[in-house]
Structure formats: structure tokens, C-alpha cells
Design a protein around this motif. Structure first.
Motif, mmCIF file in Angstrom:
data_model
loop_
_atom_site.group_PDB
_atom_site.id
_atom_site.type_symbol
_atom_site.label_atom_id
_atom_site.label_comp_id
_atom_site.label_asym_id
_atom_site.label_seq_id
_atom_site.Cartn_x
_atom_site.Cartn_y
_atom_site.Cartn_z
ATOM 1 N N GLY A 46 0.843 -1.203 0.000
ATOM 2 C CA GLY A 46 0.000 0.000 0.000
ATOM 3 C C GLY A 46 0.870 1.242 0.000
ATOM 4 N N ILE A 47 0.228 2.373 -0.231
ATOM 5 C CA ILE A 47 0.993 3.633 -0.225
ATOM 6 C C ILE A 47 1.456 3.947 1.201
ATOM 7 N N ASP A 48 2.289 4.957 1.325
ATOM 8 C CA ASP A 48 2.809 5.345 2.640
ATOM 9 C C ASP A 48 1.649 5.721 3.572
ATOM 10 N N GLY A 103 -1.272 1.730 6.493
ATOM 11 C CA GLY A 103 -1.520 0.878 7.658
ATOM 12 C C GLY A 103 -0.822 -0.472 7.603
ATOM 13 N N LYS A 104 0.138 -0.629 6.674
ATOM 14 C CA LYS A 104 0.814 -1.930 6.535
ATOM 15 C C LYS A 104 1.499 -2.368 7.816
ATOM 16 N N THR A 105 2.224 -1.428 8.429
ATOM 17 C CA THR A 105 2.994 -1.796 9.622
ATOM 18 C C THR A 105 2.046 -2.229 10.738
ATOM 19 N N THR A 106 0.986 -1.466 10.926
ATOM 20 C CA THR A 106 -0.016 -1.794 11.948
ATOM 21 C C THR A 106 -0.601 -3.177 11.676
ATOM 22 N N HIS A 107 -0.988 -3.433 10.427
ATOM 23 C CA HIS A 107 -1.691 -4.690 10.145
ATOM 24 C C HIS A 107 -0.743 -5.877 10.039
ATOM 25 N N THR A 108 0.509 -5.630 9.670
ATOM 26 C CA THR A 108 1.485 -6.729 9.718
ATOM 27 C C THR A 108 1.625 -7.174 11.175
ATOM 28 N N GLU A 123 10.785 -4.790 3.896
ATOM 29 C CA GLU A 123 11.676 -4.241 2.865
ATOM 30 C C GLU A 123 11.389 -2.758 2.691
ATOM 31 N N PRO A 124 12.380 -1.954 2.298
ATOM 32 C CA PRO A 124 13.771 -2.388 2.202
ATOM 33 C C PRO A 124 14.303 -2.687 3.587
ATOM 34 N N GLY A 125 15.188 -3.677 3.656
ATOM 35 C CA GLY A 125 15.765 -4.066 4.937
ATOM 36 C C GLY A 125 15.747 -5.567 5.097
ATOM 37 N N ILE A 135 21.244 -0.461 2.997
ATOM 38 C CA ILE A 135 20.711 0.006 1.712
ATOM 39 C C ILE A 135 19.465 0.852 1.952
ATOM 40 N N ARG A 136 18.636 0.454 2.925
ATOM 41 C CA ARG A 136 17.434 1.242 3.265
ATOM 42 C C ARG A 136 17.823 2.693 3.565
ATOM 43 N N ASN A 137 18.914 2.829 4.304
ATOM 44 C CA ASN A 137 19.389 4.160 4.651
ATOM 45 C C ASN A 137 19.760 4.956 3.387
ATOM 46 N N ALA A 166 18.649 4.353 0.324
ATOM 47 C CA ALA A 166 17.481 4.543 -0.542
ATOM 48 C C ALA A 166 16.555 5.626 -0.011
ATOM 49 N N LEU A 167 16.400 5.690 1.323
ATOM 50 C CA LEU A 167 15.371 6.570 1.896
ATOM 51 C C LEU A 167 15.913 7.850 2.506
ATOM 52 N N LYS A 168 17.198 7.875 2.821
ATOM 53 C CA LYS A 168 17.710 9.037 3.566
ATOM 54 C C LYS A 168 18.812 9.812 2.838
ATOM 55 N N ASP A 174 6.395 -6.904 5.166
ATOM 56 C CA ASP A 174 5.879 -5.544 4.988
ATOM 57 C C ASP A 174 6.583 -4.978 3.745
ATOM 58 N N ARG A 175 5.935 -5.037 2.612
ATOM 59 C CA ARG A 175 6.397 -4.629 1.272
ATOM 60 C C ARG A 175 7.260 -5.692 0.596
ATOM 61 N N PHE A 176 6.982 -5.885 -0.723
ATOM 62 C CA PHE A 176 7.814 -6.768 -1.546
ATOM 63 C C PHE A 176 7.739 -6.260 -2.977
ATOM 64 N N ASN A 219 11.433 11.955 7.734
ATOM 65 C CA ASN A 219 12.621 12.340 6.981
ATOM 66 C C ASN A 219 12.933 11.311 5.899
ATOM 67 N N ASP A 220 11.909 10.907 5.169
ATOM 68 C CA ASP A 220 12.041 9.856 4.169
ATOM 69 C C ASP A 220 11.882 10.504 2.788
ATOM 70 N N ILE A 221 12.884 10.304 1.937
ATOM 71 C CA ILE A 221 12.923 10.957 0.625
ATOM 72 C C ILE A 221 11.667 10.645 -0.190
ATOM 73 N N ILE A 222 11.202 9.407 -0.122
ATOM 74 C CA ILE A 222 10.071 9.006 -0.972
ATOM 75 C C ILE A 222 8.765 9.590 -0.441
ATOM 76 N N GLU A 223 8.581 9.522 0.866
ATOM 77 C CA GLU A 223 7.379 10.119 1.465
ATOM 78 C C GLU A 223 7.313 11.615 1.160
ATOM 79 N N ASP A 224 8.478 12.266 1.123
ATOM 80 C CA ASP A 224 8.526 13.719 0.889
ATOM 81 C C ASP A 224 8.132 14.097 -0.544
ATOM 82 N N SER A 254 -11.914 1.301 10.074
ATOM 83 C CA SER A 254 -11.226 1.254 11.375
ATOM 84 C C SER A 254 -10.194 0.121 11.392
ATOM 85 N N VAL A 255 -9.262 0.222 12.326
ATOM 86 C CA VAL A 255 -8.213 -0.794 12.449
ATOM 87 C C VAL A 255 -8.841 -2.184 12.645
ATOM 88 N N SER A 256 -9.860 -2.286 13.508
ATOM 89 C CA SER A 256 -10.406 -3.622 13.805
ATOM 90 C C SER A 256 -11.147 -4.205 12.596
HETATM 91 N N1 T5A Z 1 9.708 1.683 -1.202
HETATM 92 C C1 T5A Z 1 9.826 0.451 -0.599
HETATM 93 C C2 T5A Z 1 9.896 1.830 -2.570
HETATM 94 O O1 T5A Z 1 9.815 2.940 -3.110
HETATM 95 N N2 T5A Z 1 10.181 0.714 -3.325
HETATM 96 C C3 T5A Z 1 10.301 -0.530 -2.765
HETATM 97 O O2 T5A Z 1 10.584 -1.511 -3.494
HETATM 98 C C4 T5A Z 1 10.105 -0.663 -1.342
HETATM 99 C C5 T5A Z 1 10.230 -2.012 -0.698
HETATM 100 C C6 T5A Z 1 9.593 3.038 3.127
HETATM 101 C C7 T5A Z 1 9.509 3.640 1.772
HETATM 102 O O3 T5A Z 1 10.130 2.779 0.847
HETATM 103 C C8 T5A Z 1 9.453 2.886 -0.385
HETATM 104 C C9 T5A Z 1 8.017 3.145 -0.019
HETATM 105 C C10 T5A Z 1 8.116 3.925 1.263
HETATM 106 O O4 T5A Z 1 8.047 5.307 0.958
HETATM 107 P P1 T5A Z 1 7.958 1.796 4.683
HETATM 108 O O5 T5A Z 1 8.948 1.749 5.770
HETATM 109 O O6 T5A Z 1 7.057 0.645 4.495
HETATM 110 O O7 T5A Z 1 8.692 1.990 3.287
HETATM 111 O O8 T5A Z 1 7.228 3.191 4.801
HETATM 112 P P2 T5A Z 1 5.753 3.631 4.922
HETATM 113 O O9 T5A Z 1 4.828 2.934 4.020
HETATM 114 O O10 T5A Z 1 5.815 5.128 4.800
HETATM 115 O O11 T5A Z 1 5.451 3.173 6.399
HETATM 116 P P3 T5A Z 1 4.603 3.898 7.436
HETATM 117 O O12 T5A Z 1 4.935 3.248 8.735
HETATM 118 O O13 T5A Z 1 4.705 5.380 7.365
HETATM 119 O O14 T5A Z 1 3.141 3.573 6.967
HETATM 120 P P4 T5A Z 1 2.266 2.272 7.089
HETATM 121 O O15 T5A Z 1 3.083 1.152 7.591
HETATM 122 O O16 T5A Z 1 1.527 2.076 5.845
HETATM 123 O O17 T5A Z 1 1.197 2.732 8.169
HETATM 124 P P5 T5A Z 1 1.169 2.515 9.748
HETATM 125 O O18 T5A Z 1 0.710 1.163 10.064
HETATM 126 O O19 T5A Z 1 2.440 2.992 10.346
HETATM 127 O O20 T5A Z 1 -0.038 3.491 10.069
HETATM 128 C C11 T5A Z 1 0.081 4.894 9.978
HETATM 129 C C12 T5A Z 1 -0.769 5.534 11.082
HETATM 130 O O21 T5A Z 1 -2.137 5.257 10.827
HETATM 131 C C13 T5A Z 1 -2.719 4.593 11.940
HETATM 132 C C14 T5A Z 1 -1.559 3.971 12.723
HETATM 133 O O22 T5A Z 1 -1.880 3.842 14.078
HETATM 134 C C15 T5A Z 1 -0.452 4.990 12.481
HETATM 135 O O23 T5A Z 1 -0.555 6.048 13.390
HETATM 136 N N3 T5A Z 1 -3.643 3.602 11.383
HETATM 137 C C16 T5A Z 1 -4.966 3.777 11.326
HETATM 138 N N4 T5A Z 1 -5.753 4.775 11.768
HETATM 139 C C17 T5A Z 1 -7.083 4.636 11.551
HETATM 140 N N5 T5A Z 1 -7.665 3.585 10.943
HETATM 141 C C18 T5A Z 1 -6.900 2.563 10.497
HETATM 142 N N6 T5A Z 1 -7.470 1.524 9.857
HETATM 143 C C19 T5A Z 1 -5.492 2.638 10.675
HETATM 144 N N7 T5A Z 1 -4.459 1.824 10.358
HETATM 145 C C20 T5A Z 1 -3.342 2.439 10.785
#
Ligand code: T5A
Length: 208
Positions: free
Chosen positions: A11-13, A16-21, A40-42, A50-52, A54-56, A95-97, A152-157, A189-191
Motif C-alpha cells: 500500500g501507499i505510505d 496501515g501496513k505496519t499496523t496490520h502486519t 523491505e527495504p531491509g 541500503i534502506r538508509n 534509498a530513503l535518507k 511488509d512490502r515486496f 525524513n524519508d525521501i520518498i514520502e517527501d 477502522s483498524v479492527s
Molecule cells: N519503497 C519500498 C519503494 O519505493 N520501493 C520498494 O521496493 C520498497 C520495498 C519506506 C519507503 O520505501 C518505499 C516506499 C516507502 O516510501 P515503509 O517503511 O514501508 O517503506 O514506509 P511507509 O509505508 O511510509 O510506512 P509507514 O509506517 O509510514 O506507513 P504504514 O506502515 O503504511 O502505516 P502505519 O501502520 O504505520 O499506520 C500509519 C498511522 O495510521 C494509523 C496507525 O496507528 C499509524 O498512526 N492507522 C490507522 N488509523 C485509523 N484507521 C486505520 N485503519 C489505521 N491503520 C493504521
């Protein structure tokens, strides 16, 4: 349960991937599943370095260099962590592939899509997840959820327009791979999201 199974969250940044993983892995633990959770990356010492990069670092790196950084991390991760775990019959939760690379470096950065897929297939010996949860969300909602968090992530920015393009890319990837990818409405919602993920997984495993 002792059966290799490969699950990715996409999913996009901020979708909620990290939460749901994490929630999904708590569920796997509760049923005594033999699994590993990684990202990933990592996922390896080299991959985290490499994550550092790619992203920083080097904000203006070429789009091809960015592609190869993500694929270098994936090649190391696949050989050292993912393939061995699958060989041992474990469930691998990631979390990402590959779909991240096609969505961000392919659609987002406008690299040739076939070339991205070719490099990715080489890095992973043509391995795709058995099941992918694509958390689909409006980029504005995803941004609102991350307000106050400094990454402070280049891609999110790269901003909302970029996330919009990446989301459209994900939707195209989903439309071409419905046998593997399940679209989850992550605006809920998360649940609600967590329950649907668990239900889909149980259904899929029971049909295997
Ligand atoms: N990337 C990565 C590439 O460009 N190419 C590639 O091949 C790969 C592997 C880092 C970056 O790397 C890029 C994409 C990314 O820009 P990452 O570490 O996965 O990858 O970065 P993000 O996706 O930015 O991770 P985040 O942690 O910011 O976002 P998540 O994991 O999608 O979201 P999460 O779970 O942290 O949730 C965000 C917030 O929303 C809340 C959570 O509590 C949290 O506060 N939340 C909800 N709130 C309400 N309702 C829900 N259903 C919610 N689910 C979560």
C-alpha cells in the motif's frame, strides 16, 4: 500448521501496513503458527544499510539507481532470509515486496515497467507471494494519519501527487493479479481491516 506460505502487505505510505502486519502476526502467534515477520527495504544487515541509502541519502539520485538499490536489498533478503524460511516450511510475512517496486519505481518514477519486472524476477528467482494484502486508501487520508510523525524519508517527501500516481499503479497491479492480490478497503477502522485480513487468510489456508 507447518506449511510454507508467503504473505506480503502492500500500500501507499501510511496505508496501515505496519499496523496490520503486527496485528496479523499477533494472530499467527496466537494459533501457534511457525512464521517469520520481516520488511523491505531491509530485513538483513546489508538491506538495512541500503534502506538508509534509498530513503535518507542522495535525494537527487537517478531513478535507475533508486530501482537497483531496492532490488539489491531484495536480492540479499530473498537469498539469506525469505528462501531459507520458506524451505523450512515457515510462513513468511513481509511488509512490502515486489509490488512496492513496481508501484513506486515503475509507475511512480516512470521506469519501463517490463524492465522493473525483469530485474525483480532476477532478484527473487521469479518468486511471488502466495497472498498479498493490498491496503487501498485515499492518499489524503493516509497523509492525515501520519500528521505529526517526522520520517525524513525521501520518498514520502515526494508528496500527494506522487502518492496518487503510486496508488493508481497499485490498482493496475491489483487488476492484473487478482489471483494473488486481495484489495482491502483501508479507509475503515483498524479492527474492521484486521478482521477482514484474518478472515481472508483463514479462508485461503483452508482451501489450500
Ligand atoms: N519503497 C519500498 C519503494 O519505493 N520501493 C520498494 O521496493 C520498497 C520495498 C519506506 C519507503 O520505501 C518505499 C516506499 C516507502 O516510501 P515503509 O517503511 O514501508 O517503506 O514506509 P511507509 O509505508 O511510509 O510506512 P509507514 O509506517 O509510514 O506507513 P504504514 O506502515 O503504511 O502505516 P502505519 O501502520 O504505520 O499506520 C500509519 C498511522 O495510521 C494509523 C496507525 O496507528 C499509524 O498512526 N492507522 C490507522 N488509523 C485509523 N484507521 C486505520 N485503519 C489505521 N491503520 C493504521
Amino acid at each position: 500448521m507447518k506449511k510454507a506460505f508467503f504473505i506480503s502487505f502492500e500500500g501507499i505510505d501510511g496505508s496501515g501496513k505496519t499496523t496490520h502486519t503486527r496485528i496479523f502476526c499477533e494472530f499467527l502467534r496466537s494459533i501457534g503458527a511457525d512464521f517469520i515477520s520481516t520488511r523491505e527495504p531491509g530485513g538483513t544487515p546489508l538491506g538495512e544499510d541500503i534502506r538508509n541509502f534509498a530513503l535518507k541519502k542522495y535525494k537527487d539520485k537517478s531513478v535507475k539507481a533508486e530501482l537497483y538499490l531496492f532490488e539489491a536489498s531484495r536480492a540479499e533478503h530473498f537469498e539469506k532470509v525469505i528462501q531459507p524460511a520458506l524451505n523450512e516450511g515457515k510462513i513468511v510475512v513481509i511488509d512490502r515486496f515486489c509490488d512496492s517496486t513496481l508501484a513506486y519505481q515503475g509507475y511512480g518514477n516512470k521506469n519501463d515497467l517490463e524492465a522493473v519486472e525483469f530485474v525483480d524476477d532476477f532478484a527473487t528467482n521469479n518468486t511471488k507471494p502466495d497472498l498479498t494484502f493490498y491496503l487501498d486508501i485515499d492518499p489524503r487520508e493516509a497523509l492525515a494519519r501520519r500528521i505529526g510523525r517526522s520520517t525524513n524519508d525521501i520518498i514520502e517527501d515526494r508528496g500527494l501527487l506522487y502518492q496518487d500516481i503510486v496508488r493508481k499503479g497499485y490498482l493496475e497491479i491489483y487488476n492484473k493479479n487478482k489471483h494473488r492480490i486481495v484489495l482491502i478497503d483501508a479507509n475503515r477502522s483498524v479492527s474492521e481491516v484486521a478482521d477482514e485480513i484474518k478472515d481472508v487468510f483463514l479462508q485461503r489456508i483452508n482451501n489450500e
